[in-house]
Design an enzyme around this catalytic site. Structure first.
Site, PDB file in Angstrom:
ATOM      1  N   ASP A   8       0.536  -1.096  -0.004  1.00 21.58           N
ATOM      2  CA  ASP A   8      -0.442   0.048   0.057  1.00 21.58           C
ATOM      3  C   ASP A   8       0.966   1.020   0.362  1.00 21.58           C
ATOM      4  O   ASP A   8       2.242   0.887   0.336  1.00 21.58           O
ATOM      5  CB  ASP A   8      -0.686  -0.052   1.029  1.00 21.58           C
ATOM      6  CG  ASP A   8      -2.093   1.420   1.382  1.00 21.58           C
ATOM      7  OD1 ASP A   8      -2.703   1.852   0.146  1.00 21.58           O
ATOM      8  OD2 ASP A   8      -2.227   1.791   2.583  1.00 21.58           O
ATOM      9  N   PHE A   9       0.568   2.299  -0.178  1.00 20.85           N
ATOM     10  CA  PHE A   9       0.739   3.844  -0.368  1.00 20.85           C
ATOM     11  C   PHE A   9       0.987   4.720   0.798  1.00 20.85           C
ATOM     12  O   PHE A   9       2.064   4.514   1.469  1.00 20.85           O
ATOM     13  CB  PHE A   9       0.983   4.485  -1.183  1.00 20.85           C
ATOM     14  CG  PHE A   9       1.673   5.576  -1.642  1.00 20.85           C
ATOM     15  CD1 PHE A   9       3.247   5.491  -2.236  1.00 20.85           C
ATOM     16  CD2 PHE A   9       1.246   6.676  -1.223  1.00 20.85           C
ATOM     17  CE1 PHE A   9       4.238   6.516  -2.143  1.00 20.85           C
ATOM     18  CE2 PHE A   9       1.804   8.152  -1.444  1.00 20.85           C
ATOM     19  CZ  PHE A   9       3.284   7.754  -1.723  1.00 20.85           C
ATOM     20  N   ASP A  10      -0.036   5.561   1.234  1.00 18.09           N
ATOM     21  CA  ASP A  10      -0.649   6.586   2.078  1.00 18.09           C
ATOM     22  C   ASP A  10      -0.454   5.230   3.596  1.00 18.09           C
ATOM     23  O   ASP A  10      -1.049   4.351   3.345  1.00 18.09           O
ATOM     24  CB  ASP A  10      -1.781   6.962   1.971  1.00 18.09           C
ATOM     25  CG  ASP A  10      -1.535   7.712   0.667  1.00 18.09           C
ATOM     26  OD1 ASP A  10      -1.374   8.776   0.365  1.00 18.09           O
ATOM     27  OD2 ASP A  10      -2.474   7.533   0.125  1.00 18.09           O
ATOM     28  N   ASP A  18      -2.276  -0.899   5.934  1.00 21.49           N
ATOM     29  CA  ASP A  18      -2.790  -0.068   6.802  1.00 21.49           C
ATOM     30  C   ASP A  18      -4.144   0.519   7.234  1.00 21.49           C
ATOM     31  O   ASP A  18      -4.738   0.543   8.139  1.00 21.49           O
ATOM     32  CB  ASP A  18      -1.999   0.892   7.126  1.00 21.49           C
ATOM     33  CG  ASP A  18      -2.026   2.523   6.331  1.00 21.49           C
ATOM     34  OD1 ASP A  18      -2.548   2.508   5.132  1.00 21.49           O
ATOM     35  OD2 ASP A  18      -2.939   3.108   7.079  1.00 21.49           O
TER      36      ASP A  18
END
Length: 269
Positions: free
Chosen positions: A33-35, A215
């Site tokens: 995932d990124f954020d 997250d």
């Protein structure tokens, strides 16, 4: 296979077992995932950047012949590709867009319903204009209502008006899902990050270990997709999750990625 949710264990507890698993594997498929995973969560989504340690670790792993790296994000595909270099695969809009093997695939139903998403986002720009710090992000296939900096007393107004707009312009074609201080608007289709990860994993050897790190609520389907044969790592607290392990923050993700590139595997020379 459905994986029962329980509090994930600290990742350090599982490193010896993961090392042994990787030593017997053909390779590693690392999905990120990124954020909130590679980049810390910030009030302004446009300001989100991966930490330098995460950027370097991803680049190193992406260059390893036996490692396939993929970023699977809720951001639009064009957006997330600009924020992190190196991975050979990118999935945007929670997997509704997938860039791999030199081409981009878009979920056909999402493409057809993009005009409805656009109408909802336009309506919300007007109806929520008076709400302090409320931001509407039109990602073409999906839309996001950011409430991270919205005064608590105004959150119920945001939720009500978002529901009204979706009911009016989306009907049964669109749905609302919840994330970390966001409302996600998208096509009501049985597709998400988990299905995208399964599609990506179908291209690698069955003897490849699949690791997914994320997250948010939208990452749970991806954890279910990789567990129990692969490894899910949740970034955050010890709330119940389909992931087996957890780390606290993007800084800990960087430490784990560095471990994968050195002592964790023999995959990176």
């Amino acid at each position: 296979m459905t994986v029962a949710q329980s509090p994930p264990r600290p990742l350090d507890d599982g490193l010896p077992q993961l090392r042994a698993t990787l030593e017997d594997a053909d390779g590693l498929l690392l999905c990120l995932d990124f954020d909130g995973t590679l980049a810390p969560i910030v009030d302004d989504p446009n300001a989100a950047v991966p930490s330098e340690r995460n950027r370097e670790a991803v680049a190193s792993l992406a260059a390893a012949p036996s490692v396939t790296t993929a970023v699977v994000s809720g951001r639009a595909l064009s957006d997330v590709r600009e924020r992190i270099d190196g991975p050979s695969i990118y999935a945007g809009n929670h997997g509704l867009e997938l860039a791999r093997r030199g081409s981009i695939a878009v979920h056909p139903v999402a493409r057809k319903r993009a005009a409805r998403v656009d109408r909802v986002c336009s309506a919300l720009e007007d109806s929520l204009a008076s709400v302090p710090n409320c931001r509407i992000e039109n990602k073409r296939l999906t839309g996001t209502v950011h409430v991270r900096s919205v005064p608590p007393a105004a959150e119920s107004v945001v939720r009500r008006r978002t529901r009204e707009a979706v009911d009016r312009f989306g009907g049964d074609a669109l749905e609302i899902s919840l994330g970390k201080r966001i409302l996600e608007i998208g096509p009501d289709v049985p597709w998400g990050k988990g299905q995208a990860v399964e599609l990506i994993a179908a291209d690698v050897s069955p003897e490849t270990v699949v690791v997914y790190i994320g997250d948010d609520v939208t990452d749970e389907s991806a954890f279910r997709a990789v567990e129990p044969d692969g490894v899910g790592v949740r970034v955050g607290n010890d709330d119940p999750s389909s992931a087996s392990y957890r780390v606290r923050a993007p800084a800990d993700v960087a430490a784990f990625l560095s471990w994968l590139g050195s002592t964790g595997t023999g995959l990176v020379e």
